[in-house]
Design an enzyme around this catalytic site. Structure first.
Site, PDB file in Angstrom:
ATOM      1  N   SER A   1       0.838  -1.211   0.000  1.00 32.62           N
ATOM      2  CA  SER A   1       0.000   0.000   0.000  1.00 32.62           C
ATOM      3  C   SER A   1       0.869   1.255   0.000  1.00 32.62           C
ATOM      4  CB  SER A   1      -0.865   0.041   1.263  1.00 32.62           C
ATOM      5  OG  SER A   1      -1.975  -0.764   1.113  1.00 32.62           O
TER       6      SER A   1
ATOM      7  N   GLY B   1      -6.368  -3.147  -7.899  1.00 34.37           N
ATOM      8  CA  GLY B   1      -7.444  -2.195  -7.608  1.00 34.37           C
ATOM      9  C   GLY B   1      -6.880  -0.876  -7.102  1.00 34.37           C
TER      10      GLY B   1
ATOM     11  N   ARG C   1     -14.487  -6.009 -10.766  1.00 31.90           N
ATOM     12  CA  ARG C   1     -14.641  -5.361  -9.451  1.00 31.90           C
ATOM     13  C   ARG C   1     -15.369  -4.019  -9.581  1.00 31.90           C
ATOM     14  NH1 ARG C   1      -9.033  -5.858  -6.380  1.00 31.90           N
ATOM     15  NH2 ARG C   1     -10.304  -4.982  -4.707  1.00 31.90           N
TER      16      ARG C   1
ATOM     17  N   SER D   1     -13.284   2.590   2.774  1.00 30.62           N
ATOM     18  CA  SER D   1     -12.340   2.063   1.792  1.00 30.62           C
ATOM     19  C   SER D   1     -11.223   3.076   1.567  1.00 30.62           C
ATOM     20  CB  SER D   1     -13.069   1.805   0.468  1.00 30.62           C
ATOM     21  OG  SER D   1     -12.149   1.828  -0.602  1.00 30.62           O
TER      22      SER D   1
ATOM     23  N   GLN E   1      -9.028   2.934  -0.711  1.00 30.48           N
ATOM     24  CA  GLN E   1      -8.847   3.205  -2.142  1.00 30.48           C
ATOM     25  C   GLN E   1      -9.785   4.318  -2.589  1.00 30.48           C
ATOM     26  OE1 GLN E   1      -9.273  -0.596  -4.101  1.00 30.48           O
ATOM     27  NE2 GLN E   1      -7.277  -1.303  -3.390  1.00 30.48           N
TER      28      GLN E   1
ATOM     29  N   ASP F   1      -7.717  -7.225   4.828  1.00 36.20           N
ATOM     30  CA  ASP F   1      -6.993  -8.169   3.968  1.00 36.20           C
ATOM     31  C   ASP F   1      -6.566  -9.426   4.723  1.00 36.20           C
ATOM     32  OD1 ASP F   1      -7.266  -6.500   1.809  1.00 36.20           O
ATOM     33  OD2 ASP F   1      -5.317  -5.534   2.082  1.00 36.20           O
TER      34      ASP F   1
ATOM     35  N   ARG G   1      -4.185 -13.838  -1.625  1.00 34.25           N
ATOM     36  CA  ARG G   1      -4.329 -13.999  -0.163  1.00 34.25           C
ATOM     37  C   ARG G   1      -4.883 -15.377   0.197  1.00 34.25           C
ATOM     38  NH1 ARG G   1      -2.097  -9.798   1.635  1.00 34.25           N
ATOM     39  NH2 ARG G   1      -2.400  -7.803   0.599  1.00 34.25           N
TER      40      ARG G   1
HETATM   41  C1  S3P Z   1      -5.838  -0.852  -0.109  1.00 39.67           C
HETATM   42  C2  S3P Z   1      -7.069  -0.736   0.471  1.00 39.67           C
HETATM   43  C3  S3P Z   1      -7.952  -1.890   0.725  1.00 39.67           C
HETATM   44  C4  S3P Z   1      -7.191  -3.202   0.685  1.00 39.67           C
HETATM   45  C5  S3P Z   1      -6.278  -3.282  -0.497  1.00 39.67           C
HETATM   46  C6  S3P Z   1      -5.263  -2.153  -0.490  1.00 39.67           C
HETATM   47  C7  S3P Z   1      -5.038   0.373  -0.329  1.00 39.67           C
HETATM   48  O1  S3P Z   1      -8.969  -1.932  -0.268  1.00 39.67           O
HETATM   49  O2  S3P Z   1      -8.107  -4.271   0.667  1.00 39.67           O
HETATM   50  O3  S3P Z   1      -5.581  -4.510  -0.484  1.00 39.67           O
HETATM   51  O4  S3P Z   1      -3.816   0.275  -0.546  1.00 39.67           O
HETATM   52  O5  S3P Z   1      -5.626   1.459  -0.274  1.00 39.67           O
HETATM   53  P1  S3P Z   1     -10.357  -1.119  -0.115  1.00 39.67           P
HETATM   54  O6  S3P Z   1     -10.063   0.321  -0.171  1.00 39.67           O
HETATM   55  O7  S3P Z   1     -11.183  -1.581  -1.287  1.00 39.67           O
HETATM   56  O8  S3P Z   1     -10.930  -1.551   1.202  1.00 39.67           O
END
Ligand code: S3P
Length: 416
Positions: free
Chosen positions: A15, A84, A112, A155, A157, A303, A377
């Protein structure tokens, strides 16, 4: 049965790696990033930034990024692979540029949900065409304006996407989430002098120019979780994991395992670029107790739920995981896939709409074929399960581990 013993360094946080390369590409000047993750997902972000015309020199895991804060794209179709984080963060940035772009991904990423970012970005004035709220995303660069947005989901992200769009928007962009999700974006943007303010679960940001950073990225607690689990469930294990990121918005697994009776000690704590880092000592813990995992801790361990489900199968009593509906939107439907695969090993586990219920003290039979469902995972969770099954298991599509952890098996083997 194997025993884990030794001291290892956990590979770099994914991340933080995504954010380090993306935010440095936005900054004016030279940034140096040490210990960048060489897993496939962060590499998708690195390649994306290179294709935006940013000068990035790579020497092993060190990146030297020279940017003038503007992009001169070498192409206008960008492949985010399985990531993602790449797709959602970059959408926020590209929505506010003066050129058009198309973001594509692999089969899993294309299935997704992207409505979660298309909706707030559209409210900011972004123009995005999608295939029924899924990738490919066709983004026409536009003038953006700030919004005051309350998200229904926690979230990181989505939060990061909106905050990054806010860097290019007129006025103030305010983002509120139900529970605090990982805050690496806020911490890094603060250390790069963005005009950002944080109040509990609300962040506000104004158009800003970022200053470059020099940083060394810590180890990934999500990658560490498989070693933590392995040591906790295999008799006589005693391991030390060096240099693990312990940001409280990421380390929910440590809170839960302590509550369950896991033998985990933090040996040394320090801050690196606003991020809390430490060494962990983990020992076999034969007296684990089941517990309930719900509410605000969920985003802090989202995660890690598949591996927590495996640990719970060895605890005394019931573990209930709820409020985790968004697990269904990960690289696989992780509620369905975790329950299906652990069931094959004879774990007493039931699927619920927003989580799962696990009865403890299961003896894992093994001798069966399992499947990663092309989800890194799940592949790693099944590998750890194999440490305590009566007979070896096979894991179909195991090589998807490379998405987050290319040397996973070698590192495990160094502890046997
Ligand atoms: C992440 C946020 C999480 C996590 C992903 C990495 C990030 O997703 O599950 O592996 O780096 O911001 P979500 O924002 O969809 O919860």
């Amino acid at each position: 049965m194997k025993t884990l013993k030794g001291i290892i360094e956990i590979p770099s946080d994914k991340s933080i790696s995504h954010r380090a390369v993306i935010f440095s590409s936005l900054a004016k000047g030279k940034s140096v990033i040490k210990n960048f993750s060489l897993a496939q997902d962060p590499i998708s972000s690195l390649e994306f930034c290179k294709n935006l015309g940013v000068d990035i020199q790579q020497n092993g895991s060190t990146l030297i990024i020279n940017s003038n804060g503007n992009f001169n794209p070498l192409k206008n179709i960008f492949n985010c692979g399985n990531s993602g984080t790449t797709m959602r963060l970059m959408s926020g940035i590209l929505a506010g540029q003066n050129f058009n772009s198309t973001l594509i991904g692999d089969e899993s990423l294309s299935s997704r949900p992207m409505k979660r970012i298309i909706q707030p970005l559209s409210l900011m004035g972004a123009k995005i065409n999608s295939s029924d709220n899924h990738a490919p995303l066709l983004i026409s660069g536009s003038e953006l304006h700030g919004i005051d947005y309350c998200s229904k989901i926690s979230s990181a992200q989505v939060k990061s996407c909106v905050l990054l769009a806010g860097l290019f928007a007129d006025g103030n962009t305010i983002y509120t989430e139900p529970y605090l999700s990982r805050n690496h974006t806020e911490l890094m943007l603060t250390s790069m002098d963005a005009d950002i303010k944080i109040f509990n679960n609300t962040v506000s940001i104004k158009k800003s120019e970022l200053n470059p950073i020099n940083m060394e990225i810590c180890g990934d607690i999500s990658s560490a979780s498989y070693f933590i689990a392995g040591a906790i469930i295999t008799p006589n294990s005693d391991i030390i994991l060096k240099n693990v990121g312990l940001n409280p918005t990421r380390s929910g697994i440590l809170e839960v395992l302590k509550k369950m009776g896991g033998d985990i000690k933090i040996l040394d704590k320090k801050y690196i670029c606003n991020e809390l880092v430490g060494d962990l000592r983990i020992k076999y813990s034969p007296h684990l107790k089941g517990c309930e995992i719900s509410g605000e801790i969920i985003p802090k361990l989202i995660d890690e739920i598949p591996i927590i489900a495996l640990i719970a199968s060895q605890a005394d009593g019931q573990t209930i995981i709820k409020d985790a509906y968004d697990l269904r939107n990960k690289e696989s439907d992780r509620i369905k896939t975790t329950v299906a695969e652990l069931k094959k090993l004879r774990v007493d586990i039931k699927e619920t709409t927003d989580g799962m219920v696990i009865e403890g003290k299961s003896e894992l039979i093994g001798g069966v074929e399992t499947d990663s469902h092309k989800d890194h995972r799940l592949a790693m969770t099944l590998y750890v399960a194999n440490l305590i099954t009566k007979k070896e298991i096979s894991i179909h599509d195991f090589d998807w581990v490379k998405i987050s952890f290319p040397n996973f098996v070698e590192l495990f083997e160094s502890l046997y």
